[in-house]
Design a protein around this motif. Structure first.
Motif, PDB file in Angstrom:
ATOM      1  N   GLY A   1       1.360  49.051 -17.251  1.00 21.79           N
ATOM      2  CA  GLY A   1       2.732  49.479 -17.485  1.00 21.79           C
ATOM      3  C   GLY A   1       3.790  48.412 -17.229  1.00 21.79           C
ATOM      4  N   ARG A   2       3.402  47.182 -16.932  1.00 24.71           N
ATOM      5  CA  ARG A   2       4.379  46.123 -16.657  1.00 24.71           C
ATOM      6  C   ARG A   2       5.133  45.774 -17.934  1.00 24.71           C
ATOM      7  NH1 ARG A   2       1.896  41.567 -13.491  1.00 24.71           N
ATOM      8  NH2 ARG A   2       2.421  42.935 -11.772  1.00 24.71           N
ATOM      9  N   VAL A   3       6.450  45.778 -17.832  1.00 20.73           N
ATOM     10  CA  VAL A   3       7.314  45.470 -18.960  1.00 20.73           C
ATOM     11  C   VAL A   3       8.353  44.459 -18.496  1.00 20.73           C
ATOM     12  CG1 VAL A   3       9.009  46.427 -20.569  1.00 20.73           C
ATOM     13  CG2 VAL A   3       7.028  47.789 -19.906  1.00 20.73           C
ATOM     14  N   SER A   4       8.646  43.478 -19.341  1.00 24.28           N
ATOM     15  CA  SER A   4       9.688  42.494 -19.046  1.00 24.28           C
ATOM     16  C   SER A   4      10.934  42.851 -19.843  1.00 24.28           C
ATOM     17  CB  SER A   4       9.220  41.088 -19.421  1.00 24.28           C
ATOM     18  OG  SER A   4       8.091  40.722 -18.660  1.00 24.28           O
ATOM     19  N   ILE A   5      12.045  43.045 -19.147  1.00 20.44           N
ATOM     20  CA  ILE A   5      13.294  43.449 -19.786  1.00 20.44           C
ATOM     21  C   ILE A   5      14.355  42.391 -19.493  1.00 20.44           C
ATOM     22  CG2 ILE A   5      15.089  45.230 -19.859  1.00 20.44           C
ATOM     23  CD1 ILE A   5      12.916  47.183 -18.763  1.00 20.44           C
ATOM     24  N   ASP A   6      14.987  41.892 -20.552  1.00 23.23           N
ATOM     25  CA  ASP A   6      16.042  40.889 -20.386  1.00 23.23           C
ATOM     26  C   ASP A   6      17.099  41.376 -19.404  1.00 23.23           C
ATOM     27  OD1 ASP A   6      14.724  39.389 -22.264  1.00 23.23           O
ATOM     28  OD2 ASP A   6      16.224  39.637 -23.846  1.00 23.23           O
ATOM     29  N   HIS A   7      17.490  40.507 -18.487  1.00 22.64           N
ATOM     30  CA  HIS A   7      18.544  40.735 -17.491  1.00 22.64           C
ATOM     31  C   HIS A   7      18.187  41.776 -16.429  1.00 22.64           C
ATOM     32  CE1 HIS A   7      20.890  38.167 -20.043  1.00 22.64           C
ATOM     33  NE2 HIS A   7      20.682  38.983 -21.054  1.00 22.64           N
ATOM     34  N   GLN A   8      16.971  42.280 -16.461  1.00 21.67           N
ATOM     35  CA  GLN A   8      16.518  43.240 -15.458  1.00 21.67           C
ATOM     36  C   GLN A   8      16.299  42.523 -14.125  1.00 21.67           C
ATOM     37  OE1 GLN A   8      15.859  46.749 -15.646  1.00 21.67           O
ATOM     38  NE2 GLN A   8      15.760  46.392 -13.458  1.00 21.67           N
ATOM     39  N   ILE A   9      16.576  43.203 -13.036  1.00 22.06           N
ATOM     40  CA  ILE A   9      16.326  42.659 -11.702  1.00 22.06           C
ATOM     41  C   ILE A   9      15.035  43.272 -11.169  1.00 22.06           C
ATOM     42  CG2 ILE A   9      17.174  42.495  -9.333  1.00 22.06           C
ATOM     43  CD1 ILE A   9      20.030  42.593 -10.510  1.00 22.06           C
ATOM     44  N   TYR A  10      14.157  42.409 -10.668  1.00 21.47           N
ATOM     45  CA  TYR A  10      12.860  42.823 -10.160  1.00 21.47           C
ATOM     46  C   TYR A  10      12.698  42.376  -8.710  1.00 21.47           C
ATOM     47  CZ  TYR A  10      11.498  43.400 -15.056  1.00 21.47           C
ATOM     48  OH  TYR A  10      11.425  43.792 -16.374  1.00 21.47           O
ATOM     49  N   LEU A  11      12.105  43.228  -7.910  1.00 23.20           N
ATOM     50  CA  LEU A  11      11.636  42.846  -6.583  1.00 23.20           C
ATOM     51  C   LEU A  11      10.160  42.525  -6.746  1.00 23.20           C
ATOM     52  CD1 LEU A  11      11.824  42.501  -3.536  1.00 23.20           C
ATOM     53  CD2 LEU A  11      11.450  44.964  -3.311  1.00 23.20           C
ATOM     54  N   ILE A  12       9.792  41.300  -6.413  1.00 27.44           N
ATOM     55  CA  ILE A  12       8.426  40.826  -6.614  1.00 27.44           C
ATOM     56  C   ILE A  12       7.838  40.421  -5.275  1.00 27.44           C
ATOM     57  CG2 ILE A  12       7.020  39.028  -7.698  1.00 27.44           C
ATOM     58  CD1 ILE A  12       9.315  38.980  -9.863  1.00 27.44           C
ATOM     59  N   THR A  13       6.608  40.806  -5.063  1.00 27.92           N
ATOM     60  CA  THR A  13       5.878  40.409  -3.862  1.00 27.92           C
ATOM     61  C   THR A  13       4.539  39.839  -4.292  1.00 27.92           C
ATOM     62  OG1 THR A  13       6.886  42.193  -2.580  1.00 27.92           O
ATOM     63  CG2 THR A  13       4.884  41.195  -1.676  1.00 27.92           C
ATOM     64  N   THR A  14       4.199  38.709  -3.727  1.00 27.56           N
ATOM     65  CA  THR A  14       2.872  38.137  -3.947  1.00 27.56           C
ATOM     66  C   THR A  14       2.370  37.583  -2.622  1.00 27.56           C
ATOM     67  OG1 THR A  14       1.525  36.752  -5.420  1.00 27.56           O
ATOM     68  CG2 THR A  14       3.631  35.827  -4.678  1.00 27.56           C
ATOM     69  N   VAL A  15       1.072  37.599  -2.461  1.00 21.04           N
ATOM     70  CA  VAL A  15       0.461  37.192  -1.193  1.00 21.04           C
ATOM     71  C   VAL A  15      -0.349  35.921  -1.384  1.00 21.04           C
ATOM     72  CG1 VAL A  15       0.370  39.568  -0.352  1.00 21.04           C
ATOM     73  CG2 VAL A  15      -1.626  38.606  -1.511  1.00 21.04           C
TER      74      VAL A  15
ATOM     75  N   GLY B   1      16.284  36.255 -17.398  1.00 22.21           N
ATOM     76  CA  GLY B   1      17.269  35.857 -18.394  1.00 22.21           C
ATOM     77  C   GLY B   1      16.868  36.383 -19.758  1.00 22.21           C
ATOM     78  N   GLU B   2      17.290  35.679 -20.803  1.00 23.88           N
ATOM     79  CA  GLU B   2      16.942  36.056 -22.175  1.00 23.88           C
ATOM     80  C   GLU B   2      15.473  35.754 -22.437  1.00 23.88           C
ATOM     81  OE1 GLU B   2      18.940  37.395 -24.586  1.00 23.88           O
ATOM     82  OE2 GLU B   2      20.603  37.496 -23.165  1.00 23.88           O
ATOM     83  N   ASP B   3      14.817  36.638 -23.140  1.00 25.85           N
ATOM     84  CA  ASP B   3      13.425  36.447 -23.566  1.00 25.85           C
ATOM     85  C   ASP B   3      12.499  36.081 -22.418  1.00 25.85           C
ATOM     86  OD1 ASP B   3      14.137  36.943 -26.264  1.00 25.85           O
ATOM     87  OD2 ASP B   3      14.850  34.876 -26.436  1.00 25.85           O
ATOM     88  N   GLY B   4      12.737  36.640 -21.243  1.00 26.17           N
ATOM     89  CA  GLY B   4      11.907  36.346 -20.082  1.00 26.17           C
ATOM     90  C   GLY B   4      10.641  37.180 -20.065  1.00 26.17           C
ATOM     91  N   ASP B   5       9.599  36.600 -19.548  1.00 19.89           N
ATOM     92  CA  ASP B   5       8.330  37.296 -19.338  1.00 19.89           C
ATOM     93  C   ASP B   5       8.046  37.222 -17.845  1.00 19.89           C
ATOM     94  OD1 ASP B   5       5.506  37.629 -18.826  1.00 19.89           O
ATOM     95  OD2 ASP B   5       5.153  37.407 -20.974  1.00 19.89           O
TER      96      ASP B   5
ATOM     97  N   ALA C   1      -2.951  34.330  -4.083  1.00 21.01           N
ATOM     98  CA  ALA C   1      -3.887  35.305  -4.628  1.00 21.01           C
ATOM     99  C   ALA C   1      -3.524  35.563  -6.089  1.00 21.01           C
ATOM    100  CB  ALA C   1      -3.817  36.609  -3.839  1.00 21.01           C
ATOM    101  N   VAL C   2      -4.479  36.044  -6.838  1.00 20.00           N
ATOM    102  CA  VAL C   2      -4.218  36.420  -8.221  1.00 20.00           C
ATOM    103  C   VAL C   2      -3.338  37.666  -8.214  1.00 20.00           C
ATOM    104  CG1 VAL C   2      -5.296  37.224 -10.359  1.00 20.00           C
ATOM    105  CG2 VAL C   2      -6.402  35.446  -8.985  1.00 20.00           C
ATOM    106  N   GLY C   3      -2.393  37.714  -9.124  1.00 24.18           N
ATOM    107  CA  GLY C   3      -1.573  38.903  -9.288  1.00 24.18           C
ATOM    108  C   GLY C   3      -0.345  38.949  -8.411  1.00 24.18           C
ATOM    109  N   PHE C   4       0.445  39.981  -8.615  1.00 19.76           N
ATOM    110  CA  PHE C   4       1.659  40.217  -7.844  1.00 19.76           C
ATOM    111  C   PHE C   4       2.084  41.658  -8.063  1.00 19.76           C
ATOM    112  CE2 PHE C   4       2.964  38.731 -12.016  1.00 19.76           C
ATOM    113  CZ  PHE C   4       4.030  39.555 -12.361  1.00 19.76           C
ATOM    114  N   HIS C   5       2.945  42.137  -7.186  1.00 24.53           N
ATOM    115  CA  HIS C   5       3.514  43.469  -7.330  1.00 24.53           C
ATOM    116  C   HIS C   5       4.958  43.309  -7.765  1.00 24.53           C
ATOM    117  CE1 HIS C   5       5.680  47.080  -5.993  1.00 24.53           C
ATOM    118  NE2 HIS C   5       4.580  47.690  -6.391  1.00 24.53           N
ATOM    119  N   ASP C   6       5.378  44.103  -8.735  1.00 28.19           N
ATOM    120  CA  ASP C   6       6.781  44.058  -9.158  1.00 28.19           C
ATOM    121  C   ASP C   6       7.364  45.459  -9.190  1.00 28.19           C
ATOM    122  OD1 ASP C   6       6.982  44.774 -12.458  1.00 28.19           O
ATOM    123  OD2 ASP C   6       5.013  44.218 -11.690  1.00 28.19           O
ATOM    124  N   HIS C   7       8.655  45.524  -8.905  1.00 24.67           N
ATOM    125  CA  HIS C   7       9.404  46.781  -8.948  1.00 24.67           C
ATOM    126  C   HIS C   7      10.731  46.486  -9.631  1.00 24.67           C
ATOM    127  CE1 HIS C   7      11.365  50.475  -7.680  1.00 24.67           C
ATOM    128  NE2 HIS C   7      12.345  49.753  -7.214  1.00 24.67           N
ATOM    129  N   ALA C   8      10.955  47.113 -10.772  1.00 31.28           N
ATOM    130  CA  ALA C   8      12.229  46.957 -11.472  1.00 31.28           C
ATOM    131  C   ALA C   8      13.264  47.838 -10.784  1.00 31.28           C
ATOM    132  CB  ALA C   8      12.082  47.364 -12.937  1.00 31.28           C
TER     133      ALA C   8
END
Length: 155
Positions: free
Chosen positions: A14-28, A77-81, A108-115
């Motif tokens: 369900g991960r989606v990248s949305i232009d100008h969206q703010i995400y909280l990202i955690t990676t270990v 930003g624009e066209d961000g992934d 580690a491989v992967g990360f958690h994101d929360h829009a």
């Protein structure tokens, strides 16, 4: 019947990248190893966080680097992934740490994101991110912790 997603695949569901969206990202770090407990490694990674996205049109609103993980509050930003941006942050910081002689796997491989939703208070989330060292008992005041930054702080 399909097999349920597990591990990293489950994080990507369900991960989606949305232009100008703010995400909280955690990676270990790899195996939650305290890679960044060493000052020179932490400083090297922090320098990369502050510079890696300047040419892309993405903004790190705030971040905190802990001994075994990182939290980024990132605006695409624009066209961000989101996966590519996080991959770039992880790769450049890992290269900086390896230049210091570290030979292990850094992240580690992967990360958690929360829009963040419209009703979430951006500054409250930023305070939560920056206060991580306080909650972990690493310092008594955030001013004592060197590995964080926020766009709201005048440099």
């Amino acid at each position: 019947m399909s097999k349920p997603l597990q591990g990293y695949q489950h994080l990507r569901k369900g991960r989606v990248s949305i232009d100008h969206q703010i995400y909280l990202i955690t990676t270990v770090t790899h195996q939650r190893s305290p890679v960044f407990a060493e000052y020179s490694r932490a400083c090297a990674a922090c320098r990369m966080f502050s510079s890696v996205l300047t040419q892309d049109h993405h903004t790190l609103l705030c971040w905190v680097l802990m001994p075994d993980h990182v939290h980024w509050l990132l605006q695409l930003g624009e066209d961000g992934d989101i996966s590519k941006v996080v991959g770039k942050l992880k790769a450049t910081s890992a290269k900086a740490v390896r230049r210091l002689g570290f030979t292990g796997q850094v992240w580690a491989v992967g990360f958690h994101d929360h829009a963040l939703r419209n009703d979430e208070d951006l500054l409250a989330v930023a305070r939560y991110v920056v206060a991580n060292p306080l909650r972990a008992g690493l310092v008594r005041r955030i001013s004592e912790y060197p590995y964080w930054d926020a766009v709201w702080i005048n440099n």
